[in-house]
Design a protein around this motif. Structure first.
Motif, PDB file in Angstrom:
ATOM      1  N   LEU A 214     -46.569 -49.365 -66.398  1.00  0.00           N
ATOM      2  CA  LEU A 214     -46.856 -50.341 -65.284  1.00  0.00           C
ATOM      3  C   LEU A 214     -47.463 -49.959 -63.953  1.00  0.00           C
ATOM      4  O   LEU A 214     -47.676 -50.287 -63.132  1.00  0.00           O
ATOM      5  CB  LEU A 214     -45.610 -51.126 -64.841  1.00  0.00           C
ATOM      6  CG  LEU A 214     -45.186 -52.174 -66.285  1.00  0.00           C
ATOM      7  CD1 LEU A 214     -43.954 -52.859 -65.844  1.00  0.00           C
ATOM      8  CD2 LEU A 214     -46.316 -53.379 -66.171  1.00  0.00           C
ATOM      9  N   VAL A 215     -47.744 -48.448 -63.969  1.00  0.00           N
ATOM     10  CA  VAL A 215     -48.210 -47.549 -63.084  1.00  0.00           C
ATOM     11  C   VAL A 215     -49.649 -47.548 -63.332  1.00  0.00           C
ATOM     12  O   VAL A 215     -50.085 -47.218 -64.498  1.00  0.00           O
ATOM     13  CB  VAL A 215     -47.562 -46.280 -62.830  1.00  0.00           C
ATOM     14  CG1 VAL A 215     -48.134 -45.471 -61.697  1.00  0.00           C
ATOM     15  CG2 VAL A 215     -46.060 -46.689 -62.463  1.00  0.00           C
ATOM     16  N   SER A 216     -50.402 -47.590 -62.340  1.00  0.00           N
ATOM     17  CA  SER A 216     -51.757 -47.637 -62.298  1.00  0.00           C
ATOM     18  C   SER A 216     -52.435 -46.288 -62.185  1.00  0.00           C
ATOM     19  O   SER A 216     -52.112 -45.302 -61.363  1.00  0.00           O
ATOM     20  CB  SER A 216     -52.376 -48.263 -60.997  1.00  0.00           C
ATOM     21  OG  SER A 216     -53.820 -47.984 -60.575  1.00  0.00           O
ATOM     22  N   VAL A 217     -53.422 -45.833 -62.995  1.00  0.00           N
ATOM     23  CA  VAL A 217     -53.951 -44.722 -62.867  1.00  0.00           C
ATOM     24  C   VAL A 217     -54.700 -44.448 -61.845  1.00  0.00           C
ATOM     25  O   VAL A 217     -54.663 -43.087 -61.199  1.00  0.00           O
ATOM     26  CB  VAL A 217     -55.098 -44.662 -64.104  1.00  0.00           C
ATOM     27  CG1 VAL A 217     -55.925 -43.468 -64.002  1.00  0.00           C
ATOM     28  CG2 VAL A 217     -54.457 -44.637 -65.557  1.00  0.00           C
ATOM     29  N   ARG A 218     -55.190 -45.385 -61.090  1.00  0.00           N
ATOM     30  CA  ARG A 218     -55.888 -45.095 -59.929  1.00  0.00           C
ATOM     31  C   ARG A 218     -54.722 -44.597 -58.590  1.00  0.00           C
ATOM     32  O   ARG A 218     -55.474 -44.175 -57.868  1.00  0.00           O
ATOM     33  CB  ARG A 218     -56.643 -46.443 -59.422  1.00  0.00           C
ATOM     34  CG  ARG A 218     -57.987 -46.508 -60.024  1.00  0.00           C
ATOM     35  CD  ARG A 218     -58.453 -47.890 -59.441  1.00  0.00           C
ATOM     36  NE  ARG A 218     -59.669 -48.063 -59.708  1.00  0.00           N
ATOM     37  CZ  ARG A 218     -60.546 -49.211 -60.134  1.00  0.00           C
ATOM     38  NH1 ARG A 218     -59.768 -50.064 -60.338  1.00  0.00           N
ATOM     39  NH2 ARG A 218     -61.903 -48.987 -59.994  1.00  0.00           N
ATOM     40  N   THR A 219     -53.602 -45.210 -58.839  1.00  0.00           N
ATOM     41  CA  THR A 219     -52.591 -44.708 -57.697  1.00  0.00           C
ATOM     42  C   THR A 219     -52.349 -43.312 -58.040  1.00  0.00           C
ATOM     43  O   THR A 219     -52.308 -42.664 -57.066  1.00  0.00           O
ATOM     44  CB  THR A 219     -51.470 -45.481 -58.030  1.00  0.00           C
ATOM     45  OG1 THR A 219     -51.523 -46.934 -58.168  1.00  0.00           O
ATOM     46  CG2 THR A 219     -50.335 -45.180 -56.968  1.00  0.00           C
ATOM     47  N   LEU A 220     -52.245 -43.028 -59.341  1.00  0.00           N
ATOM     48  CA  LEU A 220     -52.183 -41.503 -59.451  1.00  0.00           C
ATOM     49  C   LEU A 220     -53.364 -40.620 -59.061  1.00  0.00           C
ATOM     50  O   LEU A 220     -53.178 -39.434 -58.574  1.00  0.00           O
ATOM     51  CB  LEU A 220     -51.944 -41.154 -61.125  1.00  0.00           C
ATOM     52  CG  LEU A 220     -50.308 -41.389 -61.313  1.00  0.00           C
ATOM     53  CD1 LEU A 220     -50.200 -41.793 -62.728  1.00  0.00           C
ATOM     54  CD2 LEU A 220     -49.587 -40.062 -61.124  1.00  0.00           C
ATOM     55  N   LYS A 221     -54.547 -41.109 -59.610  1.00  0.00           N
ATOM     56  CA  LYS A 221     -55.704 -40.551 -58.973  1.00  0.00           C
ATOM     57  C   LYS A 221     -55.796 -40.279 -57.535  1.00  0.00           C
ATOM     58  O   LYS A 221     -56.048 -38.991 -57.011  1.00  0.00           O
ATOM     59  CB  LYS A 221     -56.856 -41.283 -59.634  1.00  0.00           C
ATOM     60  CG  LYS A 221     -58.102 -40.512 -59.817  1.00  0.00           C
ATOM     61  CD  LYS A 221     -59.224 -41.190 -60.206  1.00  0.00           C
ATOM     62  CE  LYS A 221     -60.545 -40.760 -59.916  1.00  0.00           C
ATOM     63  NZ  LYS A 221     -61.496 -41.892 -59.475  1.00  0.00           N
ATOM     64  N   ALA A 222     -55.596 -41.252 -56.894  1.00  0.00           N
ATOM     65  CA  ALA A 222     -55.752 -41.262 -55.341  1.00  0.00           C
ATOM     66  C   ALA A 222     -54.595 -40.421 -54.836  1.00  0.00           C
ATOM     67  O   ALA A 222     -54.889 -39.456 -53.823  1.00  0.00           O
ATOM     68  CB  ALA A 222     -55.313 -42.558 -54.670  1.00  0.00           C
ATOM     69  N   ALA A 223     -53.434 -40.161 -55.370  1.00  0.00           N
ATOM     70  CA  ALA A 223     -52.262 -39.299 -55.143  1.00  0.00           C
ATOM     71  C   ALA A 223     -52.849 -37.817 -55.307  1.00  0.00           C
ATOM     72  O   ALA A 223     -52.832 -36.762 -54.406  1.00  0.00           O
ATOM     73  CB  ALA A 223     -51.034 -39.474 -55.575  1.00  0.00           C
ATOM     74  N   LEU A 224     -53.322 -37.667 -56.530  1.00  0.00           N
ATOM     75  CA  LEU A 224     -53.752 -36.016 -56.774  1.00  0.00           C
ATOM     76  C   LEU A 224     -54.960 -35.606 -55.974  1.00  0.00           C
ATOM     77  O   LEU A 224     -54.995 -34.539 -55.632  1.00  0.00           O
ATOM     78  CB  LEU A 224     -53.898 -36.241 -58.334  1.00  0.00           C
ATOM     79  CG  LEU A 224     -52.730 -36.029 -59.218  1.00  0.00           C
ATOM     80  CD1 LEU A 224     -53.191 -36.566 -60.877  1.00  0.00           C
ATOM     81  CD2 LEU A 224     -52.204 -34.758 -59.049  1.00  0.00           C
ATOM     82  N   ALA A 225     -55.738 -36.579 -55.544  1.00  0.00           N
ATOM     83  CA  ALA A 225     -57.043 -36.281 -54.965  1.00  0.00           C
ATOM     84  C   ALA A 225     -56.712 -35.855 -53.398  1.00  0.00           C
ATOM     85  O   ALA A 225     -57.398 -35.312 -52.710  1.00  0.00           O
ATOM     86  CB  ALA A 225     -57.965 -37.501 -54.987  1.00  0.00           C
ATOM     87  N   ARG A 226     -55.351 -35.978 -53.020  1.00  0.00           N
ATOM     88  CA  ARG A 226     -55.047 -35.477 -51.712  1.00  0.00           C
ATOM     89  C   ARG A 226     -54.481 -34.332 -51.567  1.00  0.00           C
ATOM     90  O   ARG A 226     -54.302 -33.748 -50.536  1.00  0.00           O
ATOM     91  CB  ARG A 226     -53.998 -36.494 -51.228  1.00  0.00           C
ATOM     92  CG  ARG A 226     -54.375 -38.085 -51.014  1.00  0.00           C
ATOM     93  CD  ARG A 226     -53.317 -38.915 -50.381  1.00  0.00           C
ATOM     94  NE  ARG A 226     -53.262 -38.781 -48.957  1.00  0.00           N
ATOM     95  CZ  ARG A 226     -52.665 -39.353 -48.124  1.00  0.00           C
ATOM     96  NH1 ARG A 226     -52.215 -40.464 -48.405  1.00  0.00           N
ATOM     97  NH2 ARG A 226     -52.603 -39.020 -46.746  1.00  0.00           N
ATOM     98  N   PHE A 227     -54.173 -33.504 -52.764  1.00  0.00           N
ATOM     99  CA  PHE A 227     -54.024 -32.245 -52.531  1.00  0.00           C
ATOM    100  C   PHE A 227     -55.027 -31.265 -52.375  1.00  0.00           C
ATOM    101  O   PHE A 227     -56.159 -31.520 -52.392  1.00  0.00           O
ATOM    102  CB  PHE A 227     -53.183 -31.899 -54.060  1.00  0.00           C
ATOM    103  CG  PHE A 227     -51.904 -32.357 -54.121  1.00  0.00           C
ATOM    104  CD1 PHE A 227     -50.461 -31.551 -53.981  1.00  0.00           C
ATOM    105  CD2 PHE A 227     -51.603 -33.647 -54.787  1.00  0.00           C
ATOM    106  CE1 PHE A 227     -49.436 -32.079 -54.068  1.00  0.00           C
ATOM    107  CE2 PHE A 227     -50.474 -34.445 -55.007  1.00  0.00           C
ATOM    108  CZ  PHE A 227     -49.087 -33.394 -54.418  1.00  0.00           C
TER     109      PHE A 227
END
Lengths: 435, 485
Positions: A214-227
């Protein structure tokens, strides 16, 4: 014997009266809620006004962290602790305060409270008027405790408490998707290098089990892009993964990281680790067109002699959006030969590629514009001419009077167009609808 | 004569039973929707993911959006509406205004206010539309494009906007609406946060009448002055906070207001864009998207969130209200009829098994059944079929229940958004919630019945609502909003 008569009438009237009673209760609740909410907000305002100067001094570093926190804790009424919890993250006004916020929150005891809440072991607190404080009401209801956990994670993110990352990483396996999403975002914001592989792993899980998560791929992608960009080596397993979607997402994340790096440092070429650069160049030959298209964009950030030939190859791809990305990427390159890719695709079979080629030429400035005008003069391709005419018209919009007065003088028109192009590309605001 | 009386008696009894069953079914579903909406909105307002917009604003993964504003003879409000839309807080937002062949000075006012220049842009009609006559760009507003086309109706204008749009998402916005600054960010939240492809994200529409405006923004929310407009405030609260929120939670959203909705461009284009064969193109598109997704075995989500807000002018006269409600009811019937294969079809999941039947039975047939219910009382009295007290008791019960639902909507509003801060407005809102069902409701039911009759007669007329001139309170020199002659 008409119907069951009186009984039904009686039942209907009885039901109507019951409904009226509930309606009256609703009206009463609404009015009572308004009154209580007004009181509660008034209290919050009072507390804010009373302690704001001390809190501000603390966050601005004007008062020593420990001393100030002790002072604030002593002054703050224990029963109004929740107000501090609510006001503290909201009080952060600038990046300087955010930098100190973690220490201040820790000294005030807020961090340990949030950590306990995130673990699901929040203590119950006595409060003055419980009904006005939904936060405590929430803590006592098991089904709604996910909100408390999610808020705790959010607060840790807002104050930038990096030392909480192991706890946040643990919470990645929280049963509630809302908490998971907040935690993913928090880990991305904190940017702790050790949490990067965990998020990558989570990304793999989410993509591979997309029907169950139920977790969005976009949420993960946005989080990873901040590193930071140096951590992209952690994406190597993803870049080489057999699942094309994971490869695509990994390349997209690298593109976002590189773009952010370019924006913040104002350098055109961010430093990608060599093994990542190799992997990206390999991906330009990927079977999947989405991956190839994204790889075209990603390699445009590399300082490597193999980039231009790779872009040339991608610009000849059979899939139109791969060619589109390649042409756009070529427009960002400064090497000789980049404009050749653009000029060749001014007559591409797909209008989006033609459009990108024209815009790319404009982006190159005088050099590109000259090529564009020359092409316009000689080409027999109607569609290509139309596209160029449209772009020239857009540029001349920036210097309409000048281009008007220069009619009949091609050199002057070109100069005026260049002025338009300069204005067109210098703007801070986003490009027009056709950009 | 005796036999006639017997037939009449049995017919009346059957009708009675149907009406009573209908009453319990309809109100039972409404009560369920009310309960789950209360919980859902309350939780939504407390979840941090729903409240933090900064991440969406600054995230590199946030896709650009184009706002498409169709306009037809909107000379009085177009400049302020465009100015208001240009202020929307969203990274990479574009605005495409489609002048749908206005016969007044809509285009001239836009040219004058925004320094537009005519440019020869290439128009690629991925969706067929009426002829586009020209495009206009502004040097000062680089994210604004005005398209002038021959008149083809709102769906046609929206399709022209889609053809001009390059972003992966577009947002439809009516020219007489004011979008809150953060509405687009809020509309995008379910798209970014969902593991399923969210192809439509809808927001709430509220009544603008009576609100104070400054520079194209709502700065003070107040209740309108006219009774008719106040009733509509309650009605909108009930429809949006209850109905749509509840259906969204059950996964059965069938109506998303086209006044403010975010769409996935590619999906809408693949599904054929907006169609003019019904008078409610927004609802028709939603039903078609479900149909299209089932046919192509795509997993899509249509979402509704109650915090992206768009303020719209409500009709201020009965004549205009009649036009509006007749059109809504006609469009509803047309859409439900067009996609009748969805009814009780398990292929469509919650929509086919719950939402669609609800819309057919309660929303579609609601007006005729209710009118039948009202008519039965005098008929029963006339023919001595059943004690009139029975009918009166049931009518009283149904009206009380309707009042309960309206009061519940105000309660929900108070527990969540509290958009009417003046205590006096809250009291008035409650008062109108209670009295809405005694008079106003019957008028609306009558208009809805007219819509149903038009559907049966096969009429297909788009009735345009023209707003009065004095229901908006303006502040400041800029953004002279909504006054229409």
């Amino acid at each position: 014997m008409l119907w069951a008569g009186q009984h039904i009438v009686g039942a209907a009237v009885g039901m109507a009266l019951a409904v009226l009673l509930v309606t009256a209760a609703f009206v009463f609740l609404t009015l009572q809620r308004r009154a209580k909410q007004s009181r509660y907000l008034q209290e919050l305002d009072d507390i804010r006004n009373r302690y704001a100067p001390l809190l501000r001094a603390l966050l601005n570093g004007e008062v020593d962290c420990r001393t100030g926190a002790d002072q604030l804790r002593r002054a703050w009424p224990p029963e109004a602790f929740h107000a501090l919890e609510r006001l503290f993250p909201a009080a952060l006004e600038n990046s300087g305060q955010v930098a100190r916020a973690a220490d201040v929150a820790e000294a005030l005891g807020l961090v340990s409270r949030w950590q306990r809440q995130l673990r699901g072991e929040a203590p119950r607190m006595r409060v003055r008027d419980e009904s006005t404080q939904p936060e405590h009401w929430l803590e006592e209801r098991k089904a709604l405790q996910f909100i408390v956990r999610a808020r705790a994670a959010e607060n840790l993110r807002r104050v930038g408490h990096r030392r909480s990352w192991p706890l946040l990483a643990e919470a990645l396996s929280d049963p509630h998707p809302e908490v998971q999403s907040v935690v993913i975002r928090a880990l991305g914001a904190l940017g702790e290098p050790d949490s990067f592989p965990l998020l990558v792993q989570r990304l793999h899980e989410v993509v591979l089990n997309s029907n169950q998560t139920l977790v969005s791929v976009r949420t993960l992608k946005a989080a990873l892009a901040r590193f930071p960009l140096e951590l992209t080596a952690g994406l190597l397993p993803s870049l080489n993964h057999r699942n094309p979607r994971i490869r695509f997402l990994a390349v997209s994340i690298i593109c976002d990281m590189a773009q952010r790096d370019v924006n913040s440092q104002e350098s055109q070429r961010p430093n990608l680790p060599p093994q990542v650069a190799e992997a990206l160049l390999d991906l330009t030959r990927d079977d999947n067109p989405d991956v190839r298209a994204r790889a075209a964009e990603a390699i445009s950030y590399l300082e490597d002699s193999r980039v231009l030939p790779a872009l040339k190859r991608l610009a000849e791809d059979s899939t139109w959006f791969v060619r589109l990305r390649a042409v756009r990427a070529a427009a960002g390159r400064r090497e000789a030969g980049a404009e050749e890719i653009l000029v060749e695709h001014l007559t591409d079979s797909h209008w989006r590629v033609r459009e990108a080629a024209v815009k790319g030429c404009v982006r190159l400035g005088q050099r590109g514009l000259q090529k564009l005008v020359n092409h316009f003069r000689v080409t027999q391709d109607r569609y290509s001419r139309e596209q160029i005419a449209e772009e020239i018209e857009r540029c001349s919009l920036k210097a309409p009077a000048a281009t008007e007065s220069a009619k009949g003088n091609p050199t002057l028109v070109l100069r005026m167009l260049l002025e338009g192009v300069r204005q067109h590309t210098d703007r801070d605001s986003p490009p027009g609808p056709y950009a | 004569m005796e036999m006639f009386h017997q037939v009449l008696y049995h017919t009346a009894n059957t009708l009675n039973l149907l009406i009573v069953a209908y009453f319990f079914l309809g109100n039972g579903i409404y009560t369920l929707l009310m309960s789950i909406s209360l919980a859902a909105v309350w939780i939504h307002n407390r979840c941090p993911m729903s409240q933090n917009l900064d991440d969406i604003r600054h995230s590199p993964t946030t896709p650009p959006v184009t706002i498409i504003m169709p306009a037809f003879n909107e000379q009085e409000i177009i400049v302020s509406s465009v100015r208001s839309a240009l202020q929307v807080d969203y990274p990479g937002m574009q605005l495409v205004v489609v002048d749908d062949g206005s016969t007044d000075a809509t285009l001239e006012r836009l040219i004058g206010a925004f320094g537009l220049a005519r440019v020869n842009l290439i128009y690629r009609a991925a969706l067929p539309t009426a002829c586009v006559e020209g495009c206009y760009l502004s040097a000062d507003y680089p994210n604004l494009l005005v398209v002038r086309k021959q008149h083809g109706g709102k769906p046609d204008a929206l399709n022209a906007g889609i053809n001009c749009c390059r972003s992966p998402y577009f947002c439809s916005l009516d020219a007489d609406c004011i979008m809150e600054r953060d509405a687009l960010l809020r509309l995008m939240r379910p798209v970014l946060g969902s593991p399923v492809n969210t192809v439509v994200s809808g927001g709430i529409v509220r009544i603008l009448n009576g609100c104070h405006l400054e520079d194209g923004r709502v700065v003070e929310v107040r209740l309108p002055h006219r009774h008719l407009e106040r009733f509509q405030v309650v009605e909108y609260l009930r429809a949006f906070l209850f109905g749509r929120t509840g259906w969204n939670l059950l996964g059965g959203t069938l109506i998303v207001s086209g006044a403010l909705a975010l769409y996935h461009r590619e999906t809408v284009t693949e599904a054929g864009g907006f169609k003019a064969d019904t008078v409610t193109e927004d609802m028709e598109l939603i039903a078609r998207l479900y149909h299209w997704a089932a046919k192509h075995r795509r997993r899509i989500r249509i979402s509704f969130t109650s915090d992206p807000i768009c303020w719209t002018l409500g009709p201020s006269s009965f004549a205009m209200l009649a036009r509006q409600r007749r059109r809504w009811q006609l469009g509803l019937c047309q859409t439900l009829w067009k996609y009748s294969e969805m009814l009780f079809n398990p292929r469509y999941g919650t929509v086919g098994l719950l939402s669609y039947p609800f819309h057919v039975l309660v929303e579609g047939l609601g007006a005729p059944v209710e009118v039948a219910g009202y008519l039965m009382a005098p008929l029963a009295l006339l023919f001595g079929l059943a004690p009139p007290r029975l009918y009166l008791a049931f009518i009283f019960l149904s009206l009380c229940y309707a009042a309960l639902l309206s009061a519940g909507a105000v309660l929900l509003e108070e527990f969540t958004y509290r958009r009417y801060p003046a205590p006096d407005d809250l009291r008035k809102l409650l008062w109108y919630a209670l009295w809405e069902n005694f008079g106003y409701r019957q008028v609306v039911v009558w208009y809805r019945l007219q819509g149903v009759l038009r559907f049966i007669a096969g009429l297909h007329k788009w009735e345009r609502v023209v707003h009065g001139a004095d229901h908006i309170v303006e502040r400041g020199a800029e953004g002279k909003l909504p006054v229409k002659a």
